[in-house]
Design a protein around this motif. Structure first.
Motif, short mmCIF file in Angstrom:
data_model
loop_
_atom_site.label_atom_id
_atom_site.label_comp_id
_atom_site.label_asym_id
_atom_site.label_seq_id
_atom_site.Cartn_x
_atom_site.Cartn_y
_atom_site.Cartn_z
N MET A 1 -1.19 -0.43 -14.35
CA MET A 1 -1.53 -1.24 -13.34
C MET A 1 -0.93 -1.02 -12.03
N ILE A 2 -1.72 -1.02 -11.09
CA ILE A 2 -1.50 -0.75 -9.80
C ILE A 2 -0.44 -1.95 -9.09
N LYS A 3 0.67 -1.44 -8.30
CA LYS A 3 1.79 -2.44 -7.89
C LYS A 3 1.94 -2.27 -6.53
N GLU A 4 2.52 -3.25 -5.74
CA GLU A 4 2.69 -2.80 -4.33
C GLU A 4 3.55 -1.63 -4.18
N TYR A 5 3.14 -0.71 -2.91
CA TYR A 5 3.82 0.14 -2.43
C TYR A 5 3.36 1.59 -3.41
N ASP A 6 2.35 1.34 -4.41
CA ASP A 6 1.89 2.50 -5.18
C ASP A 6 1.22 3.43 -4.35
N VAL A 7 1.18 4.71 -4.30
CA VAL A 7 0.22 5.56 -3.76
C VAL A 7 -1.22 5.68 -4.61
N VAL A 8 -2.24 5.49 -3.86
CA VAL A 8 -3.44 5.31 -4.71
C VAL A 8 -4.62 6.32 -3.90
N LYS A 9 -5.80 6.62 -4.42
CA LYS A 9 -6.54 7.30 -3.66
C LYS A 9 -8.01 6.70 -3.82
N ALA A 10 -8.88 6.88 -2.87
CA ALA A 10 -10.15 6.05 -2.80
C ALA A 10 -11.09 6.70 -3.66
N LYS A 11 -11.93 6.26 -4.69
CA LYS A 11 -12.80 6.71 -5.63
C LYS A 11 -13.96 6.86 -4.95
N LYS A 12 -14.35 6.28 -4.03
CA LYS A 12 -15.56 6.61 -3.21
C LYS A 12 -15.26 6.38 -1.76
N ASP A 13 -16.59 6.68 -1.00
CA ASP A 13 -16.02 6.31 0.58
C ASP A 13 -16.09 5.03 0.71
N LEU A 14 -15.05 4.68 1.54
CA LEU A 14 -14.84 3.17 1.54
C LEU A 14 -15.13 2.51 3.22
N SER A 15 -15.11 3.56 4.26
CA SER A 15 -15.53 3.51 5.59
C SER A 15 -15.82 4.95 6.16
N ASP A 16 -16.11 4.52 7.71
CA ASP A 16 -16.36 5.90 8.14
C ASP A 16 -15.42 6.83 8.00
N GLY B 1 -3.38 6.36 0.11
CA GLY B 1 -3.06 5.47 0.86
C GLY B 1 -2.09 4.60 0.17
N ALA B 2 -1.26 3.59 0.56
CA ALA B 2 -0.37 2.82 -0.07
C ALA B 2 -0.66 1.44 -0.16
N VAL B 3 -0.52 0.73 -1.44
CA VAL B 3 -0.95 -0.62 -1.44
C VAL B 3 0.38 -1.49 -0.64
N VAL B 4 0.04 -2.03 0.35
CA VAL B 4 0.77 -3.10 1.18
C VAL B 4 0.66 -4.36 0.54
N MET B 5 -0.29 -5.00 -0.18
CA MET B 5 -0.48 -6.47 -0.61
C MET B 5 -1.42 -6.46 -1.74
N ILE B 6 -1.10 -7.32 -2.57
CA ILE B 6 -1.97 -7.69 -3.51
C ILE B 6 -2.36 -9.05 -3.79
N TYR B 7 -3.99 -9.27 -3.85
CA TYR B 7 -4.35 -10.39 -3.73
C TYR B 7 -4.73 -11.03 -5.01
N GLN B 8 -4.39 -12.12 -5.65
CA GLN B 8 -4.65 -12.66 -7.02
C GLN B 8 -6.02 -13.46 -6.85
N GLU B 9 -6.20 -14.22 -5.72
CA GLU B 9 -7.16 -15.30 -5.53
C GLU B 9 -7.96 -14.75 -4.36
#
Length: 63
Positions: free
Chosen positions: A1-16, A24-32
Motif C-alpha cells: 500500500m502506498i502511503k504519504e511521503y512514499d517514493v514512487v515511480k511512474a509506470k508509464k508516461d504521465l505528461s511531457d 516522485g514523492a506522494v504528497v497527498m492521498i485522495y480517497q473520494e
C-alpha cells in the motif's frame, strides 16, 4: 500500500515532462471520489518536474 511521503515511480508516461520510470514523492492521498495520489515528480538533480494527480495504475512503489 502506498502511503504519504512514499517514493514512487511512474509506470508509464504521465505528461511531457514526467516519463516512465520518473521518480516522485506522494504528497497527498485522495480517497473520494476515487483513490488517487498527488505526486511531486523530480529529475536526477532533485528539481521539480511536475506535480500531478495520478491513480494506482499510474505509479508503483520505488522500493
Amino acid at each position: 500500500m502506498i502511503k504519504e511521503y512514499d517514493v514512487v515511480k511512474a509506470k508509464k508516461d504521465l505528461s511531457d515532462t514526467v516519463l516512465k520510470g520518473c521518480r516522485g514523492a506522494v504528497v497527498m492521498i485522495y480517497q473520494e471520489p476515487t483513490l488517487g495520489y498527488e505526486v511531486e515528480f523530480i529529475d536526477n538533480e532533485g528539481d521539480t518536474l511536475d506535480v500531478l494527480t495520478v491513480y494506482p495504475d499510474d505509479i508503483e512503489s520505488s522500493r
